[in-house]
Write a protein that holds these residues in place. Structure first.
Motif, PDB file in Angstrom:
ATOM      1  N   THR A 126       0.844  -1.194   0.000  1.00 23.08           N
ATOM      2  CA  THR A 126       0.000   0.000   0.000  1.00 23.08           C
ATOM      3  C   THR A 126       0.882   1.248   0.000  1.00 23.08           C
ATOM      4  O   THR A 126       1.869   1.298   0.742  1.00 23.08           O
ATOM      5  N   TYR A 161      -7.566   0.228  -4.867  1.00 25.18           N
ATOM      6  CA  TYR A 161      -7.422   0.745  -3.507  1.00 25.18           C
ATOM      7  C   TYR A 161      -8.772   0.784  -2.798  1.00 25.18           C
ATOM      8  O   TYR A 161      -9.822   1.013  -3.413  1.00 25.18           O
ATOM      9  N   ILE A 163     -10.303   3.018   0.242  1.00 28.33           N
ATOM     10  CA  ILE A 163     -10.070   4.161   1.118  1.00 28.33           C
ATOM     11  C   ILE A 163     -11.213   4.250   2.125  1.00 28.33           C
ATOM     12  O   ILE A 163     -12.360   3.924   1.820  1.00 28.33           O
ATOM     13  N   GLY A 190      -7.820  10.521  -2.040  1.00 29.38           N
ATOM     14  CA  GLY A 190      -9.122  10.209  -1.474  1.00 29.38           C
ATOM     15  C   GLY A 190      -9.814  11.516  -1.140  1.00 29.38           C
ATOM     16  O   GLY A 190      -9.166  12.475  -0.680  1.00 29.38           O
ATOM     17  N   LEU A 207      -5.964   3.806   4.026  1.00 33.37           N
ATOM     18  CA  LEU A 207      -5.697   3.439   2.634  1.00 33.37           C
ATOM     19  C   LEU A 207      -5.161   2.017   2.590  1.00 33.37           C
ATOM     20  O   LEU A 207      -4.236   1.671   3.328  1.00 33.37           O
TER      21      LEU A 207
END
Length: 272
Positions: A126, A161, A163, A190, A207
């Motif tokens: 990440t 991803y 978020i 985000g 995240l």
């Protein structure tokens, strides 16, 4: 007299509209729900991890039944064994010696009530949350605060991803799933806004890097649960949305939930 009768009829109508009506609903057999999100917080060794087991219940119940007495463990591609022990009578199974390794494959096994459930997945990297930007824009109800947090996409691979934003004034975390299709190798962000957001409110950003399959799963789950409502997408699933966990004993009796592993980066932000 006609006016009095009309008022009386209207009063009865409005009183009847306020009555609580419970519609009888069919309740199926409870399904096992496996919440197996293994998240390696950046800056930690990731050794303490938790898996939660519950079952589905009827629509009107406010209590989510927990599952005790299960055998839960994870093995990795090097045959290391990580055992998860239940905190008594909670349905929460904890491992204190887990070893997270980026791009390594892990295998989950849950044994309960004569059934064996398994899943495999890879622990994903990440990006780091780099910065936060706050703006004030003109909205329908006046000035409105918008907050973005930025992170760098890896341009050598396709990425997905998850978020999350927890507003200190709200009870649940709000999630969204994103892809880097139009941001390959660029900075991504985000975004969060709320017409009641004000100076001093606390925002907790998270995240995670996720697989394409988990991205599709989360998009469907978020669509079903609604945006940030009803307890959030990680409350007991409202329908039989199938994840990646397989019942090896009876394939038709599949569980709900997902086995997901990734790094996670977080950031606390105070609205200015």
């Amino acid at each position: 007299m006609k006016k009095i009768i009309s008022i009386l009829v209207l009063s009865i109508f409005f009183i009847s509209c306020e009555e609580k009506v419970n519609i009888p609903l069919d309740t199926g057999n409870p399904k096992l729900v496996i919440d197996a999100n293994i998240l390696w917080q950046k800056g930690t060794n990731g050794s303490t991890q938790k898996i939660k087991l519950t079952t589905t219940t009827d629509f009107y119940s406010n209590v989510i039944p927990t599952v005790s007495g299960a055998v839960v463990f994870i093995t990795d591609s090097s045959n290391n064994l990580f055992t998860f022990i239940e905190t008594p009578n909670t349905g929460e199974y904890v491992c204190s010696n887990f070893v997270p390794v980026i791009n390594k494959q892990y295998n989950l096994t849950v044994q309960y009530a004569g059934q064996t459930y398994t899943a495999s997945n890879t622990l994903l990297a990440t990006p780091t949350i780099d910065s936060v930007q706050q703006n004030t824009v003109q909205g329908f109800s006046g000035n409105q605060i918008q907050v973005k947090f930025f992170y760098q996409d890896n341009g050598t691979e396709n990425n997905n991803y998850l978020i999350g934003v927890k507003n200190s004034t709200k009870a649940v975390v709000e999630y969204d799933a994103l892809q880097d299709e139009f941001f390959q190798g660029n900075q991504m962000f985000g975004f969060y806004t709320d017409n009641k957001l004000k100076t001093g409110d606390q925002l907790f950003f998270s995240l995670e890097g996720i697989s394409l399959r988990y991205y599709n799963y989360m998009k469907e789950l978020l669509s079903i649960s609604g945006s940030g409502g009803g307890g959030g997408p990680f409350s007991t699933p409202p329908v039989t949305l199938r994840g990646n966990i397989v019942n090896q004993t009876d394939e038709n009796n599949f569980p709900l939930g997902y086995f997901h592993l990734s790094e996670i980066d977080t950031l606390n932000y105070t609205v200015q």
